[in-house]
Design a protein around this motif. Structure first.
Motif, PDB file in Angstrom:
ATOM      1  N   LYS A 138      14.901   8.812   8.971  1.00  0.00           N
ATOM      2  CA  LYS A 138      14.376   8.253  10.170  1.00  0.00           C
ATOM      3  C   LYS A 138      13.100   9.359  10.779  1.00  0.00           C
ATOM      4  N   SER A 139      11.980   8.836  10.857  1.00  0.00           N
ATOM      5  CA  SER A 139      10.904   9.927  11.482  1.00  0.00           C
ATOM      6  C   SER A 139      10.963   9.585  13.184  1.00  0.00           C
ATOM      7  N   PRO A 140      10.361  10.704  13.698  1.00  0.00           N
ATOM      8  CA  PRO A 140      10.106  10.646  15.197  1.00  0.00           C
ATOM      9  C   PRO A 140       9.421   9.646  15.898  1.00  0.00           C
ATOM     10  N   LYS A 141       8.494   8.866  14.868  1.00  0.00           N
ATOM     11  CA  LYS A 141       7.741   7.906  15.511  1.00  0.00           C
ATOM     12  C   LYS A 141       8.399   6.613  15.526  1.00  0.00           C
ATOM     13  N   GLU A 142       9.517   6.606  14.799  1.00  0.00           N
ATOM     14  CA  GLU A 142      10.211   5.309  14.617  1.00  0.00           C
ATOM     15  C   GLU A 142      11.101   4.900  15.745  1.00  0.00           C
ATOM     16  N   ILE A 143      10.452   4.215  16.701  1.00  0.00           N
ATOM     17  CA  ILE A 143      11.296   3.930  17.821  1.00  0.00           C
ATOM     18  C   ILE A 143      11.985   2.484  17.620  1.00  0.00           C
ATOM     19  N   TYR A 144      12.182   1.928  16.664  1.00  0.00           N
ATOM     20  CA  TYR A 144      12.461   0.520  16.406  1.00  0.00           C
ATOM     21  C   TYR A 144      14.057   0.697  16.088  1.00  0.00           C
ATOM     22  N   LEU A 145      14.706  -0.553  16.223  1.00  0.00           N
ATOM     23  CA  LEU A 145      16.042  -0.701  15.609  1.00  0.00           C
ATOM     24  C   LEU A 145      16.169  -0.634  14.147  1.00  0.00           C
ATOM     25  N   LEU A 146      16.937   0.210  13.675  1.00  0.00           N
ATOM     26  CA  LEU A 146      17.306   0.485  12.148  1.00  0.00           C
ATOM     27  C   LEU A 146      18.789  -0.054  11.969  1.00  0.00           C
ATOM     28  N   GLN A 147      18.915  -0.809  10.790  1.00  0.00           N
ATOM     29  CA  GLN A 147      20.080  -1.062  10.521  1.00  0.00           C
ATOM     30  C   GLN A 147      20.192  -1.310   8.999  1.00  0.00           C
ATOM     31  N   GLY A 148      21.129  -1.133   8.405  1.00  0.00           N
ATOM     32  CA  GLY A 148      21.291  -1.307   6.728  1.00  0.00           C
ATOM     33  C   GLY A 148      22.726  -1.150   6.502  1.00  0.00           C
ATOM     34  N   ILE A 149      23.003  -1.630   5.137  1.00  0.00           N
ATOM     35  CA  ILE A 149      24.160  -1.446   4.436  1.00  0.00           C
ATOM     36  C   ILE A 149      24.006  -1.350   2.951  1.00  0.00           C
ATOM     37  N   LEU A 150      24.918  -0.165   2.745  1.00  0.00           N
ATOM     38  CA  LEU A 150      24.742   0.014   1.264  1.00  0.00           C
ATOM     39  C   LEU A 150      26.155  -0.546   0.734  1.00  0.00           C
ATOM     40  N   SER A 151      26.262  -1.467  -0.325  1.00  0.00           N
ATOM     41  CA  SER A 151      27.314  -2.139  -0.889  1.00  0.00           C
ATOM     42  C   SER A 151      27.559  -1.911  -2.082  1.00  0.00           C
ATOM     43  N   SER A 152      28.875  -1.803  -2.244  1.00  0.00           N
ATOM     44  CA  SER A 152      29.402  -1.686  -3.925  1.00  0.00           C
ATOM     45  C   SER A 152      29.519  -2.876  -4.396  1.00  0.00           C
ATOM     46  N   PRO A 153      29.514  -2.829  -5.885  1.00  0.00           N
ATOM     47  CA  PRO A 153      29.903  -4.030  -6.454  1.00  0.00           C
ATOM     48  C   PRO A 153      31.229  -4.620  -6.303  1.00  0.00           C
ATOM     49  N   ILE A 154      31.654  -5.779  -6.645  1.00  0.00           N
ATOM     50  CA  ILE A 154      33.010  -6.252  -6.340  1.00  0.00           C
ATOM     51  C   ILE A 154      34.092  -5.380  -6.991  1.00  0.00           C
TER      52      ILE A 154
END
Length: 476
Positions: A280-296
């Motif tokens: 995340k850079s200082p210029k980013e003022i937006y909402l950030l969301q993410g998911i790193l998912s494993s296989p089944i």
């Protein structure tokens, strides 16, 4: 008496601790029997601030959308300060509420447009598809050219390869002996190494009709492909050191993980071995969301007990909500394993979770989120090793099932057998018809006993025959 019956029926279907009056249900909190509302309910008021991922709330949203019920209240996403109105969440269905509800609410997310660069990059004159001279194009073919080799290093090459869809760069080779016909489009590209597209780097542009100044030449690069052979040691989804890539783990959401080559590569985190990270850079003022998912995955221990060990690090000014959790297949709800993984510091440290038991196939998820206008929080969070003890990936049968093979064979054989049967039947009918038209011969045992006499001669037959009479009597 009629109104009394109506009132009694309404009170009977009113949820516990709630008040049902005049087509409205008011509840101080979200109860387990919140779905037991009167059939004529048009408003449901929830006074307490809720959690958006609550399974009961998701079921209530489904009921409200189906029954055209208006919800009054608000919920908060785990780890975020942003409040969401329940009436806005209804429009998310049939999608999952906990994936990224803020995208559907019209809130700008930086990472959704992060990969939509202003520049189109491709490689030219390389021996393979993973290397070559970097060509940058913007708009039309008249606005394209090379990147000059001024201060070209591995950090710049990493960002170029990420934008091209590779893991990272293996070499940043700037050719200075040759000057191709392509003009220079970017004089110098200066990146930190954590960026994902060159738009986030410092770009010095010149007129596209000029050439790079001597002794500068066009910048070239060699990129690294991800190895998808998960049978290699330490490349399994349950035993990964991220040397060959993401080990089968997948990105989703607006905040995606990137791959870092380790030694010889720059960035906010320093490591001698490869790792994955979010930045995340200082210029980013937006909402950030993410998911790193494993296989089944499935449990392999006798008591279905599982625990996870991992190694993480973060830069000093990086603050975000990072959760480790698991989710059963086919369910929207999740179970929290580690509430906060962002307690790490700049030094790589190893951690181990408590044991937890699973009853069905599941996925492990690493959820990350950062609120809007968090300009004071920037940097990177890295994950270097990850081991899931007591679990293994669910093997997917990529071959053709035997039942399907048998079914296909039967489907193909039935028409052939029908055609053959019809052909034989028709042939038999033709044979029987031909036999019925032939004269019958009296074959006796005497005839079969010895050889038959030859037929008489024609002249003998004429001589023996009596002469025809000349008197022909008229017909009566």
């Amino acid at each position: 008496h009629f109104m009394k019956d109506i009132s009694a029926e309404t009170e009977l279907h009113c949820p516990k601790e709630c008040q049902c009056f005049d087509l409205q249900v008011t509840c101080p909190t979200l109860t387990d029997d919140i779905l037991n509302v009167p059939a004529d309910t048009r408003y449901i008021v929830l006074e307490q601030e809720l959690i958006c991922e609550d399974v009961r709330l998701q079921k209530l949203l489904q009921l409200a959308k189906k029954g055209h019920i208006k919800l009054v209240g608000r919920c908060r996403r785990n780890g975020l300060s942003k409040l969401v109105l329940l009436k806005d969440l209804i429009n998310l269905f049939p999608r999952q509420v906990d994936d990224n509800p803020f995208n559907s609410l019209g809130i700008r997310t930086r990472r959704t447009n992060r990969y939509l660069s202003r520049f189109h990059i491709y490689l030219k004159d390389g021996l393979t598809s993973t290397d070559g001279i970097v060509i940058v194009r913007r708009g039309s073919i008249f606005q394209q050219g090379t990147i000059c080799d001024y201060s070209w290093n591995m950090a710049d090459a990493d960002v170029v390869c990420r934008q091209l869809g590779f893991l990272s760069a293996t070499s940043a080779i700037g050719t200075t002996a040759q000057f191709p016909s392509d003009p220079a489009f970017i004089t110098a590209l200066t990146c930190n190494g954590d960026e994902e597209i060159i738009d986030q780097c410092n770009i010095a542009r010149i007129h596209p009709s000029r050439r790079c100044w001597k002794p500068q030449g066009p910048a070239s690069v060699q990129c690294k492909l991800e190895n998808h052979d998960y049978t290699i040691l330490k490349n399994s989804p349950v035993d990964c050191d991220f040397y060959y890539g993401f080990c089968g783990w997948t990105n989703s959401g607006s905040w995606k993980w990137s791959w870092h080559g380790g030694k010889g590569h720059s960035g906010h985190l320093i490591s001698d071995v490869p790792f994955i990270f979010i930045h995340k850079s200082p210029k980013e003022i937006y909402l950030l969301q993410g998911i790193l998912s494993s296989p089944i995955l499935r449990a392999t221990s006798t008591d279905n007990s599982i625990y996870i060990s991992y190694s993480i690090a973060k830069s000093s000014r990086f603050e975000a909500a990072i959760e480790l959790r698991y989710r059963y297949m086919g369910e929207n709800a999740y179970t929290l394993i580690q509430s906060s993984m962002s307690h790490a510091d700049g030094v790589w440290r190893s951690y181990t979770t408590n044991n937890f038991q699973v009853d069905n196939n599941f996925r492990i998820e690493i959820y990350s989120a950062m609120a809007r206008y968090a300009s004071l929080s920037y940097g990177s969070f890295g994950l270097r090793t990850l081991q899931i003890h007591g679990a293994s990936p669910v093997e997917r049968n990529n071959g053709i099932p035997p039942t399907l093979i048998i079914t296909v064979i039967l489907i193909c054989l039935i028409p052939i057998l029908v055609i053959v049967g019809l052909y034989l039947r028709r042939r038999k009918l033709i044979h029987d018809r031909c036999n019925s038209n032939l004269p019958r011969t009296d074959i006796t045992n005497n005839n079969l006993a010895g050889p038959t006499e030859p037929p008489p001669n024609y002249e003998d037959v004429v001589a023996v025959s009596p002469p025809a009479s000349d008197n022909i009597s008229p017909r009566a």
